[in-house]
Design an enzyme around this catalytic site. Structure first.
Site, PDB file in Angstrom:
ATOM      1  N   ASP A 130       0.748  -1.170  -0.151  1.00 19.61           N
ATOM      2  CA  ASP A 130      -0.043  -0.031   0.002  1.00 19.61           C
ATOM      3  C   ASP A 130       0.988   1.403  -0.141  1.00 19.61           C
ATOM      4  O   ASP A 130       1.964   1.365   0.465  1.00 19.61           O
ATOM      5  CB  ASP A 130      -0.920   0.045   1.314  1.00 19.61           C
ATOM      6  CG  ASP A 130      -2.040   1.076   1.025  1.00 19.61           C
ATOM      7  OD1 ASP A 130      -2.352   1.282   0.044  1.00 19.61           O
ATOM      8  OD2 ASP A 130      -2.657   1.066   2.214  1.00 19.61           O
ATOM      9  N   ASN A 143     -10.757  -2.749  -5.983  1.00 22.20           N
ATOM     10  CA  ASN A 143      -9.864  -1.462  -6.846  1.00 22.20           C
ATOM     11  C   ASN A 143     -10.232  -1.155  -7.931  1.00 22.20           C
ATOM     12  O   ASN A 143      -9.780  -0.136  -8.597  1.00 22.20           O
ATOM     13  CB  ASN A 143      -8.538  -1.971  -6.626  1.00 22.20           C
ATOM     14  CG  ASN A 143      -7.596  -1.843  -5.442  1.00 22.20           C
ATOM     15  OD1 ASN A 143      -6.610  -2.725  -5.225  1.00 22.20           O
ATOM     16  ND2 ASN A 143      -7.983  -1.001  -4.653  1.00 22.20           N
TER      17      ASN A 143
END
Ligand code: IPE
Ligand code: IPE
Ligand code: MG
Length: 222
Positions: free
Chosen positions: A14, A62
């Site tokens: 991330d 996502n």
């Protein structure tokens, strides 16, 4: 130091966007830097005798990101799965985990499917570390599909029967889950396989995740 079985490290990569923003770069530049850092982390993990490295590249959640960002990330996965010569030099076998291409909800486009298939095929004979890239992956989707498969086979729902019907039954339990960029969430990653994992939170954005961070994660397991 003796290791009883090969270590399984799983990384939630991330912070690419924030890495880019802090440098006044577009988010896509952060994803590019993240892919390059992954190639470096693979080398470092091989040096450290990690047996299994599983990385979260793109989640089932996502897809709602801006189209141009998604397109860029897709291209980077094509590039990642194209690193076949490098993987072969490192004796790394690559795998993919995600919604099976033929399932109705799957969203991996064909050109990425092709790159994935080729990479799996061309590194299948390697016997060193296993690198598993999660793309179009979600832990809940995986568990629902496993439970459906168990029921379709008329088997009782047990830990063993679920294990057998996961996307990649050979994937061992995760020893250490890594989450970068200061976030402390599991974000639907390897919910079943990571049930007993230690967790290493790093403040580094993924493109800056380095050897020291990896060593700290590995130390948690030993
Ligand atoms: C991780 O970085 C990569 C993906 C989720 C594809 P992010 O893109 O989530 O970066 P931040 O969290 O916005 O900084
Ligand atoms: C998790 O990162 C998924 C990947 C690293 C591919 P996100 O940035 O998508 O996670 P959340 O939404 O902040 O939990
Ligand atoms: Mg993020």
């Amino acid at each position: 130091m003796t290791v009883e079985r090969p270590l399984h490290i799983a990384c939630i990569m991330d912070g690419n966007g924030r890495w880019a923003a802090s440098r006044d770069l577009p988010r896509t530049a952060g994803h590019t830097a993240g892919e390059e850092n992954l190639a470096e982390i693979v080398r470092l993990a091989v040096d450290r005798d990690v047996g299994w490295l599983t990385v979260f590249g793109f989640s089932t959640e996502n897809w709602v990101r801006p189209r141009s960002e998604v397109r860029h990330i897709l291209g980077l996965h094509e590039k990642l799965f194209g690193r076949i010569q490098e993987l072969n030099e490192l004796d790394v076998r690559i795998q993919w985990i995600g919604r099976p291409f033929d399932s109705p909800s799957a969203r991996t486009p064909r050109y990425v499917q092709r790159a994935i298939r080729k990479a799996i095929n061309d590194t299948a004979g390697n016997t060193g570390m296993v690198l598993t890239v999660a793309f179009d992956y979600g832990g809940r989707a995986e568990l629902m599909s496993a439970v459906r498969a168990v029921r379709a086979a008329g088997e009782p729902v047990t830990p063993e029967s679920i294990d057998k019907h996961l996307y990649l039954p050979e994937l061992p339990p995760v020893d250490v889950m890594v989450r970068t960029s200061g976030e402390q969430r599991v974000s639907n990653f390897l919910l079943w396989q990571g049930a007993g994992a230690k967790i290493h939170f790093s403040d580094a954005a993924w493109p800056d995740f380095d050897a020291d961070d990896l060593d700290r994660a590995i130390a948690l397991a030993r």
